[in-house]
Design an enzyme around this catalytic site. Structure first.
Site, PDB file in Angstrom:
ATOM      1  N   SER A  48       0.830  -1.213   0.000  1.00 21.67           N
ATOM      2  CA  SER A  48       0.000   0.000   0.000  1.00 21.67           C
ATOM      3  C   SER A  48       0.863   1.261   0.000  1.00 21.67           C
ATOM      4  O   SER A  48       1.954   1.275   0.579  1.00 21.67           O
ATOM      5  CB  SER A  48      -0.875  -0.006   1.258  1.00 21.67           C
ATOM      6  OG  SER A  48      -1.452   1.257   1.475  1.00 21.67           O
ATOM      7  N   TYR A  73      -2.240   5.609  -4.214  1.00 26.19           N
ATOM      8  CA  TYR A  73      -3.276   6.607  -3.938  1.00 26.19           C
ATOM      9  C   TYR A  73      -2.796   7.905  -4.577  1.00 26.19           C
ATOM     10  O   TYR A  73      -1.630   8.298  -4.374  1.00 26.19           O
ATOM     11  CB  TYR A  73      -3.462   6.830  -2.441  1.00 26.19           C
ATOM     12  CG  TYR A  73      -4.317   5.795  -1.749  1.00 26.19           C
ATOM     13  CD1 TYR A  73      -5.565   5.433  -2.256  1.00 26.19           C
ATOM     14  CD2 TYR A  73      -3.890   5.204  -0.560  1.00 26.19           C
ATOM     15  CE1 TYR A  73      -6.356   4.494  -1.606  1.00 26.19           C
ATOM     16  CE2 TYR A  73      -4.687   4.267   0.098  1.00 26.19           C
ATOM     17  CZ  TYR A  73      -5.918   3.915  -0.432  1.00 26.19           C
ATOM     18  OH  TYR A  73      -6.698   3.001   0.218  1.00 26.19           O
ATOM     19  N   THR A  78      -5.924   2.593  -6.860  1.00 26.84           N
ATOM     20  CA  THR A  78      -7.166   2.429  -6.092  1.00 26.84           C
ATOM     21  C   THR A  78      -8.100   3.593  -6.384  1.00 26.84           C
ATOM     22  O   THR A  78      -7.768   4.757  -6.147  1.00 26.84           O
ATOM     23  CB  THR A  78      -6.864   2.299  -4.592  1.00 26.84           C
ATOM     24  OG1 THR A  78      -6.087   1.117  -4.404  1.00 26.84           O
ATOM     25  CG2 THR A  78      -8.149   2.192  -3.774  1.00 26.84           C
ATOM     26  N   LYS A 126      -8.343  -0.674  -9.140  1.00 29.61           N
ATOM     27  CA  LYS A 126      -8.985  -1.391  -8.024  1.00 29.61           C
ATOM     28  C   LYS A 126     -10.175  -0.605  -7.492  1.00 29.61           C
ATOM     29  O   LYS A 126     -10.061   0.606  -7.260  1.00 29.61           O
ATOM     30  CB  LYS A 126      -7.952  -1.595  -6.905  1.00 29.61           C
ATOM     31  CG  LYS A 126      -8.487  -2.263  -5.642  1.00 29.61           C
ATOM     32  CD  LYS A 126      -7.333  -2.646  -4.717  1.00 29.61           C
ATOM     33  CE  LYS A 126      -7.797  -3.321  -3.447  1.00 29.61           C
ATOM     34  NZ  LYS A 126      -8.282  -2.405  -2.413  1.00 29.61           N
ATOM     35  N   HIS A 162     -13.541  -2.390  -1.432  1.00 25.42           N
ATOM     36  CA  HIS A 162     -12.580  -2.029  -0.395  1.00 25.42           C
ATOM     37  C   HIS A 162     -12.872  -2.806   0.894  1.00 25.42           C
ATOM     38  O   HIS A 162     -12.709  -2.309   2.005  1.00 25.42           O
ATOM     39  CB  HIS A 162     -12.645  -0.518  -0.132  1.00 25.42           C
ATOM     40  CG  HIS A 162     -11.318   0.135   0.156  1.00 25.42           C
ATOM     41  ND1 HIS A 162     -10.637   0.866  -0.780  1.00 25.42           N
ATOM     42  CD2 HIS A 162     -10.543   0.161   1.278  1.00 25.42           C
ATOM     43  CE1 HIS A 162      -9.500   1.338  -0.234  1.00 25.42           C
ATOM     44  NE2 HIS A 162      -9.430   0.906   1.005  1.00 25.42           N
TER      45      HIS A 162
END
Ligand code: FNR
Length: 379
Positions: A106, A129, A155, A251, A275
């Site tokens: 992440s 992100y 994402t 995603k 999520h």
């Protein structure tokens, strides 16, 4: 306690972690209806087994994005994994590497992407992100490329953070609410204190250098909260496509329309995901929307399923309904929190054994033999 199931690992994690941290992992948005639906809708699907098929030779191997892997699994990106266990992202990446499956790091990891690259030899996937500061976003992509990441996961379902009521109640917020009850909760978990709090510095290492307010975790979290970009659109996928060399996966897809837009924007794959029920409560369960998405783009894009996998049978159901592989989130995070790298290895092993047994009982020998004939209509 020997962990026979993912649920056993969840129970071990519950004992090991301070309550606020366990709830952060375990919980979802608002009433947790989507979180529950992910599980419930998977559970409701019945198999359509065949018998007297020679299942003496079986394999769970598959190919994803051009690379062979031992199992049809990917460890899902999870922020704060390094809070569950010391250098948790490296522990998870190592367990994934040994099991022959990809690990996705992440943006909000505690260990930096460079340290994960140094601590492992299999390339990891990086989850992005997008920040308002596109220079920072670009530098994350470039660093991931330099660190040898083999896929980029964009994402798309977090323009703003969903409201998780458990976190608000527990004061697991930015900044955290420190109450006597919270402190007592932490003090009651000395093994976690020794493992995590007394371990290497805890911050969001990928972003710490770029935070103007200071590099401690609360300052960085505050900076990031202000910098998440709610104005991202498909144009940003095209932009990322133009700066990233390698497979690009979007995603957070829950409709065939968005899956088609992902293909048009240059993505190589999608993750069908809500999520893990942590964003829009009331969003459909992922298994309920998977078949239509697979029908729409399955011939053009890699389709990864995510949400609610707790059993090997869940994986087989998703593959039968059109997924090429499944991401697992909490299933490995519980293992990580319970016993670090060995716990992640155990999570993967549990799912592997369950998949293998169930594949045989279904009368199938390989991942390629899983199709819609394997499942009956819903009960
Ligand atoms: C997540 N998830 C997530 N997704 C993402 O793209 N970036 C992130 O940083 C995080 N962080 C995160 C933290 C925690 C604690 C959890 C539980 C989840 C979502 C994750 O990648 C995945 O979509 C879900 O976890 C899938 O659902 P299951 O497998 O947990 O039911």
């Amino acid at each position: 306690m020997t962990a026979i199931t993912i649920e056993d690992l969840r129970e071990l994690a519950r004992r090991r972690l301070p309550r606020a941290l366990f709830d952060y992992v375990d919980g979802g948005a608002h009433d947790e209806t989507t979180l529950e639906a992910n599980r419930e809708d998977l559970r409701r699907i019945a198999f359509r087994p065949r018998v007297l098929v020679d299942v003496g030779e079986r394999s769970l191997e598959t190919e994803l994005l051009g690379a062979k892997q031992a199992l049809p699994l990917v460890l899902a990106p999870a922020g704060n994994a390094g809070m569950l266990s010391r250098r948790g992202e490296i522990a998870a990446a190592r367990a994934a590497e040994k099991a022959g499956i990809p690990f996705c790091l992440s943006t909000m990891s505690i260990v930096s992407m460079e340290d994960v690259a140094a601590g492992t030899s299999r390339p990891f996937w990086f989850q992005l992100y997008v920040m308002r500061d596109r220079g920072l976003t670009r530098s994350l992509v470039e660093r991931a490329q330099a660190a040898g990441a083999s896929a980029l996961v964009f994402t798309a379902d977090l323009p703003v953070s969903g409201q998780r009521d458990r976190d608000l109640r527990n004061g697991f917020t930015v900044p955290p609410r420190l109450t006597p009850a919270n402190l007592l909760d932490v003090l009651r978990h000395p093994r976690w204190i020794v493992d995590v709090l007394l371990g290497p510095r805890i911050t969001f290492a990928n972003l710490a250098d770029s935070s103007a307010g200071g590099s401690d975790i609360v300052s960085v979290a505050r900076h990031v909260a202000l910098n998440f970009d709610p104005s991202i659109t498909w144009r940003d996928i095209e932009w990322v496509r133009s700066i990233w060399r390698g497979p690009l996966i979007v995603k957070g897809i829950l409709s065939p329309e968005d899956a088609r837009l992902a293909a048009q924007s240059g993505a190589d794959g999608v993750v069908v995901s809500n999520h893990g029920g942590r964003q829009l409560d009331g969003a459909p369960s992922t298994i309920s929307v998977l078949p239509a998405i697979a029908d729409a783009v399955g011939d053009r894009l890699t389709v990864i399923f995510d949400g609610g996998i707790r059993r090997g049978t869940d994986v087989l159901k998703a593959l039968a309904l059109g997924a090429d592989a499944c991401m697992i989130g909490r299933a490995f995070l519980y293992g990580l929190a319970a016993i670090g790298e060995a716990g992640v290895a155990r999570s993967i092993e549990i799912l592997k054994t369950e998949m293998d047994t169930s594949l045989a009982l279904l009368g199938r020998r390989s991942i390629a033999e899983l199709d819609r004939n394997c499942v009956a209509t819903e009960r």
